[in-house]
Design a protein around this motif. Structure first.
Motif, PDB file in Angstrom:
ATOM      1  N   UNK A  73       0.851  -1.186   0.000  1.00 35.48           N
ATOM      2  CA  UNK A  73       0.000   0.000   0.000  1.00 35.48           C
ATOM      3  C   UNK A  73       0.887   1.235   0.000  1.00 35.48           C
ATOM      4  N   UNK A  74       0.559   2.178  -0.867  1.00 32.47           N
ATOM      5  CA  UNK A  74       1.336   3.411  -0.970  1.00 32.47           C
ATOM      6  C   UNK A  74       0.812   4.419   0.049  1.00 32.47           C
ATOM      7  N   UNK A  75       1.674   4.793   0.979  1.00 33.27           N
ATOM      8  CA  UNK A  75       1.318   5.837   1.948  1.00 33.27           C
ATOM      9  C   UNK A  75       2.553   6.682   2.204  1.00 33.27           C
ATOM     10  N   UNK A  76       2.432   7.658   3.078  1.00 33.26           N
ATOM     11  CA  UNK A  76       3.536   8.593   3.319  1.00 33.26           C
ATOM     12  C   UNK A  76       4.781   7.868   3.801  1.00 33.26           C
ATOM     13  N   UNK A  77       4.615   6.867   4.652  1.00 32.86           N
ATOM     14  CA  UNK A  77       5.763   6.133   5.160  1.00 32.86           C
ATOM     15  C   UNK A  77       6.453   5.289   4.103  1.00 32.86           C
ATOM     16  N   UNK A  78       5.698   4.840   3.115  1.00 36.64           N
ATOM     17  CA  UNK A  78       6.301   4.074   2.034  1.00 36.64           C
ATOM     18  C   UNK A  78       7.121   4.972   1.119  1.00 36.64           C
ATOM     19  N   UNK A  79       6.708   6.218   0.972  1.00 35.89           N
ATOM     20  CA  UNK A  79       7.341   7.117   0.009  1.00 35.89           C
ATOM     21  C   UNK A  79       8.522   7.877   0.581  1.00 35.89           C
ATOM     22  N   UNK A  80       8.528   8.162   1.857  1.00 40.10           N
ATOM     23  CA  UNK A  80       9.574   9.010   2.428  1.00 40.10           C
ATOM     24  C   UNK A  80       9.821   8.641   3.887  1.00 40.10           C
ATOM     25  N   UNK A  81      11.023   8.958   4.361  1.00 38.95           N
ATOM     26  CA  UNK A  81      11.360   8.758   5.773  1.00 38.95           C
ATOM     27  C   UNK A  81      12.528   9.680   6.099  1.00 38.95           C
ATOM     28  N   UNK A  82      13.249   9.374   7.160  1.00 40.42           N
ATOM     29  CA  UNK A  82      14.397  10.171   7.580  1.00 40.42           C
ATOM     30  C   UNK A  82      15.606   9.254   7.737  1.00 40.42           C
ATOM     31  N   UNK A  99      -3.362   9.442 -15.239  1.00 43.04           N
ATOM     32  CA  UNK A  99      -3.202  10.549 -14.288  1.00 43.04           C
ATOM     33  C   UNK A  99      -3.747  10.236 -12.911  1.00 43.04           C
ATOM     34  N   UNK A 100      -4.667   9.262 -12.791  1.00 37.35           N
ATOM     35  CA  UNK A 100      -5.166   8.838 -11.481  1.00 37.35           C
ATOM     36  C   UNK A 100      -5.784   7.442 -11.603  1.00 37.35           C
ATOM     37  N   UNK A 101      -5.008   6.392 -11.292  1.00 32.15           N
ATOM     38  CA  UNK A 101      -5.525   5.036 -11.462  1.00 32.15           C
ATOM     39  C   UNK A 101      -6.262   4.494 -10.242  1.00 32.15           C
ATOM     40  N   UNK A 102      -6.452   5.342  -9.232  1.00 31.84           N
ATOM     41  CA  UNK A 102      -7.056   4.882  -7.974  1.00 31.84           C
ATOM     42  C   UNK A 102      -8.541   5.260  -7.892  1.00 31.84           C
ATOM     43  N   UNK A 103      -9.291   4.632  -6.995  1.00 28.89           N
ATOM     44  CA  UNK A 103     -10.708   4.996  -6.807  1.00 28.89           C
ATOM     45  C   UNK A 103     -10.840   6.432  -6.327  1.00 28.89           C
ATOM     46  N   UNK A 104     -12.000   7.008  -6.512  1.00 29.52           N
ATOM     47  CA  UNK A 104     -12.248   8.377  -6.072  1.00 29.52           C
ATOM     48  C   UNK A 104     -11.977   8.515  -4.583  1.00 29.52           C
ATOM     49  N   UNK A 105     -11.309   9.611  -4.214  1.00 30.89           N
ATOM     50  CA  UNK A 105     -11.003   9.866  -2.811  1.00 30.89           C
ATOM     51  C   UNK A 105      -9.928   8.951  -2.255  1.00 30.89           C
ATOM     52  N   UNK A 106      -9.120   8.357  -3.106  1.00 23.48           N
ATOM     53  CA  UNK A 106      -8.109   7.395  -2.669  1.00 23.48           C
ATOM     54  C   UNK A 106      -7.055   8.033  -1.772  1.00 23.48           C
ATOM     55  N   UNK A 107      -6.787   7.393  -0.653  1.00 18.02           N
ATOM     56  CA  UNK A 107      -5.719   7.854   0.236  1.00 18.02           C
ATOM     57  C   UNK A 107      -4.355   7.650  -0.415  1.00 18.02           C
ATOM     58  N   UNK A 108      -4.237   6.657  -1.273  1.00 13.18           N
ATOM     59  CA  UNK A 108      -2.953   6.416  -1.938  1.00 13.18           C
ATOM     60  C   UNK A 108      -2.637   7.530  -2.926  1.00 13.18           C
ATOM     61  N   UNK A 109      -3.627   7.969  -3.692  1.00 13.43           N
ATOM     62  CA  UNK A 109      -3.393   9.073  -4.610  1.00 13.43           C
ATOM     63  C   UNK A 109      -3.081  10.351  -3.843  1.00 13.43           C
ATOM     64  N   UNK A 110      -3.776  10.564  -2.732  1.00 12.64           N
ATOM     65  CA  UNK A 110      -3.496  11.743  -1.912  1.00 12.64           C
ATOM     66  C   UNK A 110      -2.071  11.706  -1.380  1.00 12.64           C
ATOM     67  N   UNK A 111      -1.600  10.526  -0.995  1.00 16.07           N
ATOM     68  CA  UNK A 111      -0.227  10.398  -0.501  1.00 16.07           C
ATOM     69  C   UNK A 111       0.773  10.712  -1.609  1.00 16.07           C
ATOM     70  N   UNK A 112       0.500  10.245  -2.826  1.00 13.65           N
ATOM     71  CA  UNK A 112       1.388  10.533  -3.952  1.00 13.65           C
ATOM     72  C   UNK A 112       1.403  12.021  -4.274  1.00 13.65           C
ATOM     73  N   UNK A 113       0.234  12.647  -4.265  1.00 15.80           N
ATOM     74  CA  UNK A 113       0.163  14.083  -4.541  1.00 15.80           C
ATOM     75  C   UNK A 113       0.984  14.865  -3.519  1.00 15.80           C
TER      76      UNK A 113
END
Length: 707
Positions: A73-82, A99-113
């Motif tokens: 699952x793509x989330x903030x922790x998967x994309x970045x850390x320290x 441009x957006x392969x996820x369902x509407x309101x997807x938390x994964x797309x929001x994390x990528x944005x």
């Protein structure tokens, strides 16, 4: 000394305070951006093509397959850390299916944005519907949705001054099968108020306007490369644009390197190649041509053919590799009162070519052949074991030919070898294993690079001390010096038994060069075979594939039928590419070394042994000892004050030995990370992109057929 240091610290602090910059903020370290691409796939051909491009070039990437239920699952922790107190972005670019392969309101797309906005990470929309959420008008508003088979797109001025500056001509779309759809595109212009720059565009049918196929959309602190046509990894239109897609997403700063290669080996030089017999449908002199009326009719170059080859090379800026068999000249002199004008002319013009040892007599160096049966079989001993050509016989074939070449002053590399018919190596079905004496003879004679047939063995492997170099056979036959002969044999091989052919296509429907009807003997070569072979070879060139192609000396003799194919590749390439992106023409050992370095690098990357990142204007790469690092960087990049790599396609790239410790490169100030465009009043896409059409010829690649 202590007093001076204290004064300096106080002065700096006072200066920061005077500027109104909090000390904590001023000391915040620049983020670390790992040199790795995130590819989010939907199982479609477009994301597969980009992943293939990254892998071939040696650019590390991580793939998440959206079709798998057990995916990460793509989330903030998967994309970045320290890391070590410094913020780290784990990916330098993101590739999405659209441009957006996820369902509407997807938390994964929001994390990528949020991730793309925070670290200025660009996003590639591999194939998306043209819509305002991607910066474009809907195609129904004066645009176009449909096939682009056979169309010719073009790079815009912005594309040439940007990521596609290596292209100097059109971007042709393939049309290999008129009855099969091979492309599909949405053509439209920028949406009202959108900050959108087209890089590649095509005519909108029925209008005088053009629509975007590839363009950059800047919005909401983000950058997207919007691609509105579908493709697969093999199609020419993608191959032409792949380099620019990677350059755009990485800002020209990435691991991996890519070139466009072309090398041509000419086998059997000095020997004669037996001619195809159109009545017997076989080649007299061949072991499988057993007709008692079969009389060999050899084809052999003349001094005039040598002069033509030299002039052709000078005009094309290209060098051929001549694989020679010295016995051909020795035997000719014995039969012609000591005269051999061909050998004399070749020796006189020897420095115009590269030369490869092709063994003395072109003997078969595998098993002893039992030719009393068709097809031939390996001869066996009384106990049923295979009879092999001896170690001494193999070594003598190599050494005797080498001595002749050295006495003639040929510019040889003694560690290269092409055996006759690639013999000694396994030949299915008759000889499923290498001649065990081959490796021993290679060691005896110092051979470390051995040619193999890519159609049998596409991968490199070790044979004793030697590493194989797979070669592509061109479908310009060794037993043809004239176009009519080539067409006659081509018709026999690739037509049905009912049409008088061999029936190979009936027995093996996967054969891609099958013919629905025989070719016209007068026009079949120029209208079918030449365009087909040119397209196949150019496809290898555009795929960052250094493997050499091989033809035979007979193809440079008589009607010189190889030249239309070679000219088609070279002239076609020149039309497509800018002068800063030349063809790379390597000799065999250099090609072998390139393939071997790639394999070692790929293993290191796959095993997680490579760490690479960028902090500000510094790139650091840590790789295992003994593994060369491929990298592509902007012009002006240095290593210890010296220019990095070689100039190619608007960048500096190449292989680098990291030596002791990590490799450190300094980027030019012009390579500073881009600042994403400001808002245009829109908001990040929340609705998933609609499904876009993928025609059969993209989902299942339609190879060239010459039609």
């Amino acid at each position: 000394m202590k007093r001076t240091l204290s004064t300096t610290v106080l002065t700096t602090g006072a200066l920061l305070a005077a500027l109104g910059i909090p000390a904590a903020q001023a000391a915040e370290p620049a983020p670390r951006i790992d040199l790795r691409v995130l590819v989010v796939s939907d199982g479609g051909p477009a994301t597969d093509a980009i992943a293939a491009e990254l892998r071939t070039a040696g650019t590390p990437y991580t793939e998440i397959d959206l079709t798998r239920s057990d995916r990460l699952v793509i989330d903030a922790g998967y994309l970045a850390d320290t890391v070590d107190g410094r913020d780290r972005a784990k990916f330098q670019a993101v590739v999405l299916p659209n441009d957006n392969p996820f369902p509407a309101g997807s938390a994964e797309m929001a994390a990528l944005v949020a991730y793309e906005q925070e670290y200025d990470v660009p996003q590639v929309d591999a194939y998306t519907y043209a819509r305002p959420e991607a910066g474009l008008q809907y195609p129904v508003n004066g645009g176009y949705s449909g096939s682009l088979d056979g169309a010719r797109a073009e790079v815009t001025d912005a594309g040439r001054s940007g990521p596609f500056g290596y292209l100097d001509g059109p971007v042709p779309f393939e049309d290999n099968a008129p009855d099969v759809g091979e492309s599909y595109a949405f053509l439209s212009g920028p949406a009202e108020g959108a900050d959108f720059t087209p890089y590649v565009q095509a005519d909108i049918p029925g209008t005088t306007r053009k629509g975007s196929l590839v363009g950059e959309y800047r919005h909401d602190g983000r950058r997207e490369l919007v691609v509105t046509f579908v493709y697969n990894r093999h199609q020419q239109q993608f191959r032409l644009l792949a380099r620019g897609i990677v350059a755009w997403m990485t800002g020209g700063v990435h691991l991996g390197a890519s070139r466009n290669y072309f090398a041509v080996h000419v086998d059997d030089v000095l020997a004669g190649d037996d001619r195809w017999n159109s009545t017997l449908n076989c080649t007299p002199g061949d072991v499988d041509c057993t007709d008692p009326n079969a009389t060999p009719d050899p084809i052999r170059m003349t001094p005039g053919d040598v002069d033509h080859a030299v002039t052709w090379q000078q005009e094309q800026g290209f060098t051929l590799d001549l694989a020679y068999n010295a016995a051909g000249s020795v035997d000719h002199r014995e039969d012609h009162a000591g005269a051999d004008p061909l050998a004399d002319r070749l020796v006189d013009r020897r420095d115009a070519f590269r030369w490869i040892n092709h063994t003395y007599t072109h003997a078969f160096l595998g098993c002893e052949q039992n030719t009393s049966v068709v097809p031939w079989r390996c001869a066996t001993n009384a106990d049923g074991s295979t009879q092999w050509v001896s170690r001494n016989d193999i070594a003598d074939e190599i050494a005797h030919n080498r001595v002749w070449g050295q006495s003639a002053g040929l510019p040889l590399d003694d560690d290269e070898l092409v055996t006759g018919e690639h013999s000694g190596l396994q030949v299915l079905p008759q000889q499923p294993a290498d001649n065990p004496n081959l490796a021993l003879a290679l060691a005896d004679t110092g051979v470390t690079w051995l040619a193999s047939d890519n159609s049998r063995e596409p991968g490199q492997r070790q044979v004793g001390p030697a590493t194989t170099v797979p070669r592509y056979p061109m479908n310009v036959f060794y037993n043809a010096g004239r176009a009519a002969e080539q067409v006659d044999e081509y018709n026999w091989i690739y037509t049905s038994r009912a049409q008088g052919g061999s029936g190979i296509c009936e027995d093996n429907p996967a054969t891609t060069t099958c013919l629905p009807a025989p070719l016209d003997p007068a026009t079949g070569y120029t209208e079918h075979i030449v365009p087909l072979e040119r397209q196949i070879a150019l496809g290898h060139v555009l795929a960052n594939d250094p493997k050499p192609h091989f033809i035979h000396q007979s193809n440079l003799a008589e009607e010189r039928i190889a030249y239309p194919v070679l000219d088609g590749v070279l002239d076609g390439y020149e039309e497509l590419f800018a002068s800063d992106t030349p063809l790379v023409n390597l000799r065999m050992k250099a090609i072998g070394a390139e393939l071997a370095r790639r394999a070692a690098w790929r293993t290191a990357v796959d095993d997680g042994q490579v760490t690479a990142y960028r902090i500000g204007d510094t790139v650091t790469v840590d790789a295992p000892a003994g593994v060369d690092v491929p990298a592509t960087m902007p012009d002006g990049t240095t290593r210890s004050g010296t220019a990095f790599g070689q100039a190619y396609a608007g960048h500096r790239s190449g292989w680098t030995d990291p030596a002791a410790g990590p490799l450190t490169l300094t980027l030019p100030t012009s390579a500073a990370p881009s600042t994403a465009g400001g808002t245009d009043g829109s908001t990040p896409a929340t609705d998933p992109a609609p499904d876009a059409r993928v025609p059969e010829g993209v989902a299942e690649h339609i190879p060239p057929t010459g039609s």
